[in-house]
Write a protein that holds these residues in place. Structure first.
Motif, mmCIF file in Angstrom:
data_model
loop_
_atom_site.group_PDB
_atom_site.id
_atom_site.type_symbol
_atom_site.label_atom_id
_atom_site.label_comp_id
_atom_site.label_asym_id
_atom_site.label_seq_id
_atom_site.Cartn_x
_atom_site.Cartn_y
_atom_site.Cartn_z
ATOM 1 N N ILE A 193 -8.992 82.258 15.987
ATOM 2 C CA ILE A 193 -8.719 82.875 14.701
ATOM 3 C C ILE A 193 -8.662 84.392 14.814
ATOM 4 O O ILE A 193 -9.347 85.005 15.622
ATOM 5 C CB ILE A 193 -9.824 82.437 13.706
ATOM 6 N N SER A 194 -7.785 85.002 14.034
ATOM 7 C CA SER A 194 -7.702 86.459 14.027
ATOM 8 C C SER A 194 -8.689 86.974 12.988
ATOM 9 O O SER A 194 -9.301 86.200 12.268
ATOM 10 C CB SER A 194 -6.279 86.894 13.683
ATOM 11 N N SER A 195 -8.826 88.298 12.914
ATOM 12 C CA SER A 195 -9.908 88.798 12.067
ATOM 13 C C SER A 195 -9.523 88.942 10.610
ATOM 14 O O SER A 195 -10.364 89.216 9.776
ATOM 15 C CB SER A 195 -10.427 90.130 12.609
ATOM 16 N N SER A 196 -8.254 88.773 10.271
ATOM 17 C CA SER A 196 -7.882 88.780 8.861
ATOM 18 C C SER A 196 -6.514 88.144 8.726
ATOM 19 O O SER A 196 -5.828 87.898 9.713
ATOM 20 C CB SER A 196 -7.847 90.193 8.292
ATOM 21 N N ILE A 197 -6.107 87.930 7.493
ATOM 22 C CA ILE A 197 -4.832 87.254 7.268
ATOM 23 C C ILE A 197 -3.664 88.142 7.668
ATOM 24 O O ILE A 197 -2.550 87.673 7.916
ATOM 25 C CB ILE A 197 -4.731 86.807 5.787
ATOM 26 N N GLY A 254 -3.315 81.295 10.873
ATOM 27 C CA GLY A 254 -2.978 80.098 10.116
ATOM 28 C C GLY A 254 -4.126 79.535 9.301
ATOM 29 O O GLY A 254 -3.917 78.988 8.229
ATOM 30 N N ASN A 255 -5.357 79.668 9.803
ATOM 31 C CA ASN A 255 -6.474 79.084 9.081
ATOM 32 C C ASN A 255 -6.690 79.746 7.728
ATOM 33 O O ASN A 255 -7.166 79.097 6.795
ATOM 34 C CB ASN A 255 -7.748 79.201 9.919
ATOM 35 N N TYR A 256 -6.329 81.009 7.617
ATOM 36 C CA TYR A 256 -6.491 81.678 6.326
ATOM 37 C C TYR A 256 -5.475 81.150 5.328
ATOM 38 O O TYR A 256 -5.772 80.975 4.143
ATOM 39 C CB TYR A 256 -6.378 83.191 6.484
#
Lengths: 613, 216
Positions: free
Chosen positions: A157-161, A454-456
């Motif tokens: 996951i990245s740190s923000s959308i 994508g998870n955001y």
């Protein structure tokens, strides 16, 4: 001239199992235990069961009745009730489409965890080493190994959308597999679905039962069960408890997506849906409670293990700082020694204050987690501590998979059935091709959820796409059935199908109680959204090793607005469209505004039905 | 003579012992957690165990420096506590007033860490040399990630299933075509609501399974 009659379920049992398989979804496993924990344990069952009777069962009954009577998917059924209201069906199909897009990601995660369970050491049991092999990976140290595995190795996951990244190969492959299975299960419509549901509806109960036995025999599970069953009655005074109970019943039964209408449309005309509606609702709620017991047994185990390791760490810290003999401090008298040492060696003790942790079993138990967090992080943490964790892991994720797939069957059927009701579709595209088209489309769109951010987007869809708009859809549905179509006509239809009139209780619930409840919920949520300010989401911060709350950027908020508006506006826009078409072509007769197969609503069914089995 | 020798030895020993203190920069603190590690089978820490420790450490020094002059007497221990923790320093065998450098001792200990642990039935976590980080074992990472293998198996099975289905459906119509024709002619049931006539066998026109077209 009909080429083939509408396919039917082979027997009523398939229909019941299909409804159970659809209704018993991941929400039963991870949302209900969370709500139970948040709203006072056993006491939550009271509003839950009350809402089941007042709201859940009547609406379920209504949707089944409509589907079975009209023998068409949601678009056709609502158009048959009134040509201006085909938009309700369209809204349902659109919501189902949004749901299909993101729901299979959960199945992809289940596949990923399932495949990763076939290792001697479960990958979420330990932290991997850092680059120069001197210690565990830093991000993993700050968080826990299970969180690290979920956020870093599963999602990357990245740190923000805003921060974009590439797709995760494992996720892509697992999503592909999930869609392949979904396609195979819905390939031939009810013929294939009807056979699959025998497995997807029953297997989860086998696993839940095995887990119940395993869970209850785990060390510390009694703490969890006691925590769950001690009712905190003061929570009943909080209106949010009642709102959450109503919302949970609503979503849990899968109302408003059109799946129930689609399933019921394949029924025999005289099928006793009244009894089936009650049975399925009861099974669904019973499963929630059952899953809650299992979850709390596991919770209790996990909390006890964490509490005891906290005690052990404190004990070692005291032993090492004060160089005392090992047998003097045990886990039981850590608390006593803390006080003694604080009074005898205050300066040394003060030096420890930065490192000393508070060990609190209640706090561990009260650590409520919901959603993907519960299923994948908390449960896998509980599993890794069990003896023979690979077996339990495989069983658990396979169960999640069957539950999720069962719900997907309903979601995809809700899209395919109304589409096939259009003559232009059913004549030119075979059902296999239509299933393939829908699955490939959803797969390609779903690939965007496998990217780093994508998870955001997934969370956004999860929170907004099939949430609030459903209330609106079902509210319109129940108002239309009770007032526009008329409860007397509805009553006659039911009598025609079942051979007896529905009791006054059903009528009261449908005309007065359920619409009132839904209206209250709807207003409550609107007020909540307005007062809530900017919508936020939880982003994973890898430097802190935990989630932080962030606001959605402007384009995110616009997208949320689009999601909500697109489904809700189907109803008025479609009514407007029909109105304009009618004005343009006044000569055309009423029923064929939309080129459907002739709905049964306009044909009095012949007495031949009695001679059929 | 003997007395003088004894006095000399005693003084040397005292001097040497002075070299082992808390604050010495060349020594390490060792901490053993025997009861935590072994539970019921824990042994009692006594002089003999300490002797074993010193002997093991001398062994480690010999292994590392390939110098057989290291002896039990080269290892000095002090500040023993109830915890079972103590300090030690290593004397240079050639010059008993000098201590071996910290880095050298660390290297020796790391090299023979596993042997030292085994001598006491302990592990890196329970026989701690503070300031010497344990060398972590390289985790076994297989060439193909295991999940990919499981995935390959499943998708292989699914593809095989699809192929079987396709083949059987392709072969199916060839075999079943004859039956299908018979059905269409012999039945006429519900295919079109028109009663079947000029066909073999009796057909029951009232047995229509497509009620949609039966009007009152």
């Amino acid at each position: 001239m009909e080429k083939d009659a509408r396919p039917n379920w082979e027997n009523p049992m398939q229909f019941v199992l299909a409804c159970v398989s659809y209704a018993v979804g991941l929400g039963n496993v991870w949302r209900f235990p969370y709500l139970c924990q948040m709203h006072g344990g056993g006491g939550f069952l009271i509003p839950y069961l009350i809402m089941l009777v007042l709201e859940g069962v009547p609406l379920f009954y209504m949707e089944l009745a409509i589907g079975q009577k009209m023998r068409l998917g949601s678009i056709g059924a609502w158009s048959a009730i009134s040509p201006y209201l085909g938009g309700i069906g369209l809204a349902s199909v659109l919501t189902s489409l949004y749901l299909c897009l993101y729901y299979n990601i959960l199945n992809a995660w289940s596949f990923w965890y399932l495949f990763n369970s076939f290792q001697s050491v479960l990958p979420w049991a330990e932290c991997p080493l850092n680059a120069n092999m001197t210690g565990p990976d830093e991000e993993c140290e700050r968080a826990t190994p299970t969180q690290y595995f979920f956020y870093r190795q599963t999602l990357n996951i990245s740190s923000s959308i805003d921060e974009t990244g590439g797709m995760h190969l494992g996720q892509v492959l697992c999503l592909l597999l999930a869609w392949v299975f979904t396609f195979l299960f819905t390939l031939r419509g009810v013929k294939s679905t009807g056979k699959v549901v025998y497995f997807t509806a029953t297997f989860p109960y086998v696993v839940l039962f095995i887990y119940l036995i395993r869970g209850l025999t785990l060390h510390g599970s009694a703490n969890g069960i006691k925590f769950m069953f001690t009712p905190k009655m003061e929570q009943l005074a909080d209106p949010r408890t009642w709102v959450n109970a109503a919302t949970q019943i609503f979503y849990s039964l899968g109302l408003g997506f059109g799946s129930l209408i689609a399933f019921a449309s394949y029924n025999e005309y005289n099928n006793n849906f009244e009894r089936q509606a009650i049975v399925v609702s009861m099974i669904n709620s019973g499963t929630s409670i059952f899953a809650c017991i299992v979850t709390f047994a596991i919770y209790g185990f996990k909390a006890t293990v964490n509490y005891e390791s906290c005690l052990e760490r404190t004990r070692m810290l005291l032993l090492n700082t004060f160089d005392m003999a090992e047998e003097l401090i045990t886990q039981d008298n850590v608390g006593g020694w803390l006080e003694t040492l604080n009074s005898t060696h205050p300066e040394q003790f003060a030096g420890l204050s930065g490192v000393l942790e508070e060990c609190d079993l209640e706090a561990e138990l009260g650590n409520a987690v919901e959603g993907a967090g519960l299923a994948f992080i908390v449960y896998s943490e509980g599993i890794k501590n069990m003896p023979l964790p690979q077996l339990w892991s495989v069983l658990y994720f396979f169960m999640l998979l069957t539950i999720g797939m069962g719900s997907m069957l309903g979601n995809v059927t809700a899209i395919i059935t109304p589409l096939r009701d259009f003559k232009v579709v059913s004549r030119n595209i075979s059902i296999e091709a239509l299933s393939a088209l829908v699955c490939v489309f959803c797969l390609l769109m779903g690939l965007s959820f496998t990217t780093r951010q994508g998870n955001y987007w997934f969370t956004m869809f999860n929170d907004y796409a099939a949430g609030f708009s459903l209330f609106f859809i079902v509210l319109v549905e129940v108002v239309v059935v009770s007032y526009v179509y008329g409860i007397t006509r509805f009553e006659k239809d039911v009598e025609d199908m079942l051979g007896r009139k529905p009791s006054w209780l059903w009528k009261v619930l449908l005309v007065a109680v359920s619409p009132a409840l839904l209206l209250c919920l709807f207003i409550f949520y609107i007020v909540g959204y307005i007062q809530g300010g900017t919508p936020t989401y939880k982003a994973w911060d890898k430097d802190l090793g935990r989630s932080v709350v962030m606001e959605y950027p402007v384009y995110g908020q616009v997208f949320i607005g689009l999601l909500l508006v697109s489904t809700i506006s189907c109803i008025p826009l479609s009514a407007l469209y029909t109105y304009c078409r009618r004005k343009a072509r006044p000569a055309t007769p009423e029923p064929s505004q939309i080129a459907l197969r002739e709905p049964d609503a306009w044909v009095v069914p012949p007495s031949e039905h009695c001679s059929q089995e | 003579m003997l007395g003088a020798l004894l006095v000399l030895l005693g003084t040397t020993a005292c001097l040497a012992q002075d070299l082992c203190t808390d604050e010495t920069s060349e020594g390490f603190k060792v901490r053993l957690s025997i009861k935590t590690a072994l539970g019921q089978q824990a042994y009692v820490w006594n002089e003999s165990e300490m002797f074993l420790f010193r002997a093991t450490l001398a062994f480690a020094m010999r292994q590392h420096f390939k110098n057989n002059e290291y002896n039990v007497s080269s290892i000095l221990v002090c500040n023993e506590t109830q915890r079972v923790s103590f300090h030690f320093v290593v004397l240079d065998p050639s010059d008993s007033t000098q201590l071996i450098q910290k880095t050298a001792v660390e290297a020796a200990v790391r090299k023979s860490r596993h042997r030292i642990n085994s001598a006491f039935l302990l592990s890196d976590g329970t026989l701690e040399f503070l300031q010497i980080p344990p060398t972590l074992a390289t985790p076994y990472s297989p060439a193909t990630p295991p999940w990919l293998i499981a995935f390959g198996v499943v998708i292989g099975a699914v593809c095989a299933g699809i192929i079987v289905m396709l083949v059987s459906s392709l072969l199916g119509p060839k075999k079943g075509k004859g039956e299908d024709d018979d059905e269409e002619e012999g039945g006429g049931v519900g295919r079109n609501g028109i009663a079947c006539d000029a066909l073999d066998g009796a057909c029951n026109g009232g047995f229509s399974d497509d009620d949609r077209l039966t009007q009152m």
